[in-house]
Design an enzyme around this catalytic site. Sequence first.
Site, PDB file in Angstrom:
ATOM      1  N   LYS A  13     -22.273  -6.098  95.041  1.00  0.00           N
ATOM      2  CA  LYS A  13     -21.575  -6.637  96.227  1.00  0.00           C
ATOM      3  C   LYS A  13     -20.092  -6.261  96.194  1.00  0.00           C
ATOM      4  O   LYS A  13     -19.555  -5.741  97.180  1.00  0.00           O
ATOM      5  CB  LYS A  13     -21.726  -8.174  96.286  1.00  0.00           C
ATOM      6  CG  LYS A  13     -23.166  -8.650  96.344  1.00  0.00           C
ATOM      7  CD  LYS A  13     -23.285 -10.163  96.409  1.00  0.00           C
ATOM      8  CE  LYS A  13     -22.817 -10.911  95.195  1.00  0.00           C
ATOM      9  NZ  LYS A  13     -23.605 -10.666  93.956  1.00  0.00           N
ATOM     10  N   ARG A  87     -24.112 -19.336  99.289  1.00  0.00           N
ATOM     11  CA  ARG A  87     -24.989 -19.149  98.134  1.00  0.00           C
ATOM     12  C   ARG A  87     -26.058 -20.223  98.057  1.00  0.00           C
ATOM     13  O   ARG A  87     -26.883 -20.219  97.144  1.00  0.00           O
ATOM     14  CB  ARG A  87     -24.139 -19.249  96.881  1.00  0.00           C
ATOM     15  CG  ARG A  87     -24.218 -18.028  96.009  1.00  0.00           C
ATOM     16  CD  ARG A  87     -23.012 -18.115  95.099  1.00  0.00           C
ATOM     17  NE  ARG A  87     -23.173 -17.321  93.950  1.00  0.00           N
ATOM     18  CZ  ARG A  87     -22.348 -16.321  93.643  1.00  0.00           C
ATOM     19  NH1 ARG A  87     -21.378 -15.982  94.449  1.00  0.00           N
ATOM     20  NH2 ARG A  87     -22.517 -15.677  92.535  1.00  0.00           N
ATOM     21  N   ARG A 126     -20.389  -4.041  82.528  1.00  0.00           N
ATOM     22  CA  ARG A 126     -19.293  -4.109  83.505  1.00  0.00           C
ATOM     23  C   ARG A 126     -17.949  -4.367  82.824  1.00  0.00           C
ATOM     24  O   ARG A 126     -17.855  -5.161  81.887  1.00  0.00           O
ATOM     25  CB  ARG A 126     -19.555  -5.217  84.528  1.00  0.00           C
ATOM     26  CG  ARG A 126     -18.359  -5.423  85.461  1.00  0.00           C
ATOM     27  CD  ARG A 126     -18.667  -6.239  86.678  1.00  0.00           C
ATOM     28  NE  ARG A 126     -19.138  -7.586  86.367  1.00  0.00           N
ATOM     29  CZ  ARG A 126     -19.538  -8.442  87.288  1.00  0.00           C
ATOM     30  NH1 ARG A 126     -19.529  -8.108  88.563  1.00  0.00           N
ATOM     31  NH2 ARG A 126     -19.964  -9.640  86.939  1.00  0.00           N
ATOM     32  N   ARG A 159     -15.884  -9.797  81.736  1.00  0.00           N
ATOM     33  CA  ARG A 159     -15.836 -11.165  82.256  1.00  0.00           C
ATOM     34  C   ARG A 159     -16.536 -12.124  81.288  1.00  0.00           C
ATOM     35  O   ARG A 159     -17.517 -11.759  80.643  1.00  0.00           O
ATOM     36  CB  ARG A 159     -16.546 -11.218  83.627  1.00  0.00           C
ATOM     37  CG  ARG A 159     -15.591 -11.130  84.786  1.00  0.00           C
ATOM     38  CD  ARG A 159     -16.246 -10.953  86.120  1.00  0.00           C
ATOM     39  NE  ARG A 159     -17.320 -11.897  86.446  1.00  0.00           N
ATOM     40  CZ  ARG A 159     -17.926 -11.935  87.627  1.00  0.00           C
ATOM     41  NH1 ARG A 159     -17.545 -11.102  88.596  1.00  0.00           N
ATOM     42  NH2 ARG A 159     -18.897 -12.787  87.870  1.00  0.00           N
ATOM     43  N   ARG A 170     -27.551 -17.066  85.399  1.00  0.00           N
ATOM     44  CA  ARG A 170     -27.083 -16.798  86.773  1.00  0.00           C
ATOM     45  C   ARG A 170     -28.227 -16.256  87.618  1.00  0.00           C
ATOM     46  O   ARG A 170     -28.355 -16.586  88.804  1.00  0.00           O
ATOM     47  CB  ARG A 170     -25.922 -15.792  86.741  1.00  0.00           C
ATOM     48  CG  ARG A 170     -24.631 -16.412  86.227  1.00  0.00           C
ATOM     49  CD  ARG A 170     -23.653 -15.378  85.707  1.00  0.00           C
ATOM     50  NE  ARG A 170     -23.177 -14.463  86.730  1.00  0.00           N
ATOM     51  CZ  ARG A 170     -22.605 -13.282  86.458  1.00  0.00           C
ATOM     52  NH1 ARG A 170     -22.446 -12.883  85.212  1.00  0.00           N
ATOM     53  NH2 ARG A 170     -22.196 -12.522  87.446  1.00  0.00           N
TER      54      ARG A 170
HETATM   55  P1  AP5 Z   1     -20.512  -5.541  91.012  1.00  0.00           P
HETATM   56  O1  AP5 Z   1     -20.171  -4.792  92.238  1.00  0.00           O
HETATM   57  O2  AP5 Z   1     -19.399  -6.142  90.217  1.00  0.00           O
HETATM   58  O3  AP5 Z   1     -21.669  -6.603  91.310  1.00  0.00           O
HETATM   59  P2  AP5 Z   1     -21.616  -7.977  92.122  1.00  0.00           P
HETATM   60  O4  AP5 Z   1     -22.833  -8.049  92.957  1.00  0.00           O
HETATM   61  O5  AP5 Z   1     -20.297  -8.133  92.812  1.00  0.00           O
HETATM   62  O6  AP5 Z   1     -21.771  -8.960  90.887  1.00  0.00           O
HETATM   63  P3  AP5 Z   1     -21.043 -10.317  90.476  1.00  0.00           P
HETATM   64  O7  AP5 Z   1     -21.453 -10.595  89.054  1.00  0.00           O
HETATM   65  O8  AP5 Z   1     -19.551 -10.257  90.718  1.00  0.00           O
HETATM   66  O9  AP5 Z   1     -21.689 -11.309  91.418  1.00  0.00           O
HETATM   67  P4  AP5 Z   1     -21.855 -12.796  91.220  1.00  0.00           P
HETATM   68  O10 AP5 Z   1     -22.337 -13.141  92.554  1.00  0.00           O
HETATM   69  O11 AP5 Z   1     -22.662 -13.277  90.100  1.00  0.00           O
HETATM   70  O12 AP5 Z   1     -20.391 -13.270  90.766  1.00  0.00           O
HETATM   71  P5  AP5 Z   1     -19.202 -13.960  91.550  1.00  0.00           P
HETATM   72  O13 AP5 Z   1     -17.958 -13.378  91.021  1.00  0.00           O
HETATM   73  O14 AP5 Z   1     -19.443 -13.980  93.012  1.00  0.00           O
HETATM   74  O15 AP5 Z   1     -21.332  -4.524  90.054  1.00  0.00           O
HETATM   75  C1  AP5 Z   1     -21.769  -4.956  88.775  1.00  0.00           C
HETATM   76  C2  AP5 Z   1     -21.722  -3.749  87.787  1.00  0.00           C
HETATM   77  O16 AP5 Z   1     -22.686  -2.783  88.211  1.00  0.00           O
HETATM   78  C3  AP5 Z   1     -20.375  -3.014  87.758  1.00  0.00           C
HETATM   79  O17 AP5 Z   1     -20.135  -2.619  86.428  1.00  0.00           O
HETATM   80  C4  AP5 Z   1     -20.584  -1.800  88.656  1.00  0.00           C
HETATM   81  O18 AP5 Z   1     -19.788  -0.698  88.248  1.00  0.00           O
HETATM   82  C5  AP5 Z   1     -22.068  -1.518  88.464  1.00  0.00           C
HETATM   83  N1  AP5 Z   1     -22.714  -0.974  89.647  1.00  0.00           N
HETATM   84  C6  AP5 Z   1     -22.543  -1.390  90.942  1.00  0.00           C
HETATM   85  N2  AP5 Z   1     -23.333  -0.662  91.761  1.00  0.00           N
HETATM   86  C7  AP5 Z   1     -24.037   0.195  90.958  1.00  0.00           C
HETATM   87  C8  AP5 Z   1     -25.027   1.187  91.211  1.00  0.00           C
HETATM   88  N3  AP5 Z   1     -25.485   1.462  92.455  1.00  0.00           N
HETATM   89  N4  AP5 Z   1     -25.553   1.872  90.153  1.00  0.00           N
HETATM   90  C9  AP5 Z   1     -25.123   1.615  88.889  1.00  0.00           C
HETATM   91  N5  AP5 Z   1     -24.173   0.689  88.590  1.00  0.00           N
HETATM   92  C10 AP5 Z   1     -23.644  -0.011  89.609  1.00  0.00           C
HETATM   93  O19 AP5 Z   1     -19.357 -15.476  91.081  1.00  0.00           O
HETATM   94  C11 AP5 Z   1     -19.065 -15.882  89.753  1.00  0.00           C
HETATM   95  C12 AP5 Z   1     -19.308 -17.376  89.612  1.00  0.00           C
HETATM   96  O20 AP5 Z   1     -18.457 -18.106  90.518  1.00  0.00           O
HETATM   97  C13 AP5 Z   1     -20.727 -17.863  89.947  1.00  0.00           C
HETATM   98  O21 AP5 Z   1     -21.609 -17.725  88.841  1.00  0.00           O
HETATM   99  C14 AP5 Z   1     -20.469 -19.323  90.330  1.00  0.00           C
HETATM  100  O22 AP5 Z   1     -20.291 -20.133  89.181  1.00  0.00           O
HETATM  101  C15 AP5 Z   1     -19.143 -19.238  91.065  1.00  0.00           C
HETATM  102  N6  AP5 Z   1     -19.330 -19.036  92.519  1.00  0.00           N
HETATM  103  C16 AP5 Z   1     -18.951 -17.950  93.244  1.00  0.00           C
HETATM  104  N7  AP5 Z   1     -19.268 -18.113  94.548  1.00  0.00           N
HETATM  105  C17 AP5 Z   1     -19.850 -19.333  94.638  1.00  0.00           C
HETATM  106  C18 AP5 Z   1     -20.430 -20.056  95.720  1.00  0.00           C
HETATM  107  N8  AP5 Z   1     -20.462 -19.572  96.980  1.00  0.00           N
HETATM  108  N9  AP5 Z   1     -20.987 -21.269  95.453  1.00  0.00           N
HETATM  109  C19 AP5 Z   1     -20.962 -21.790  94.204  1.00  0.00           C
HETATM  110  N10 AP5 Z   1     -20.438 -21.140  93.132  1.00  0.00           N
HETATM  111  C20 AP5 Z   1     -19.892 -19.927  93.351  1.00  0.00           C
END
Ligand code: AP5
Length: 213
Positions: A13, A87, A126, A159, A170
Amino acid sequence: MRIILIGPPGAGKGTQAAAVKSRFPVDHISTGDILRENVRAGSPLGIEAKKFMDSGTLVPDALIIEMMRERLAKNSADGFMLDGFPRTVAQAEALDELTKEMSMPLDAAILLEVPDETVVKRLCGRRVCSSCGAIFHVTGNPTAVEGICDVCSEPVVQRDDDREEVIRRRLSVYHRDTAPLAEYYEKSGLLRRVDASGPFDAVKSRLESAGLS
Ligand code: AP5
């Protein structure tokens, strides 16, 4: 353009949102990034959120909805791309109310689909820039100089929640609480499914075919 990006952790994402943003002047709002900024700043929200984030569970809906109400009121008149929100079904219902109040209906809900084992491989490798937030991968998209961000030359880090046991928690939270959003947005006719496995450029092309162009 007013869209939301849904998908498991590691679906890409943040990576794809950066690519979309480089072509369109859209307000990219990542709830994870906002929460991490609050944790770094030691704000009351950050202190409360940290324990949930470190354990791989969701921050309570009431905190997130209030945070997003304030953020959307700020800078979103020209459109937005929400990354990581909603979410839960309760968050989706709150977003419906907010967009109605603001007369800014959603155009699409993009669901990035990727198998769990791919997620684990992506997230274990990552690295993110500690300053500008640029996203890398130790083998798939390494920095030119090891440990240093290509964009701003600051250190890249792993991270805290990218440890395998937390990643698996997760993922199970995603399947239980977030995956039901597919049905929610299918009913309203907004859902667009995109295969997010395979290389970055292939996913980017599929997103363009799904209307992100
Ligand atoms: P990346 O683009 O970083 O993936 P992402 O989908 O953004 O993953 P996140 O881990 O950031 O999502 P998340 O939803 O768990 O975390 P968030 O920060 O929102 O890519 C990942 C890796 O893959 C990278 O190394 C990249 O280079 C590689 N990659 C990407 N595309 C690729 C491809 N096509 N091929 C190969 N490699 C590739 O949330 C963190 C925490 O915050 C949650 O756990 C929760 O506690 C809290 N939180 C956030 N939002 C909420 C909410 N709305 N409600 C409640 N809690 C929340």
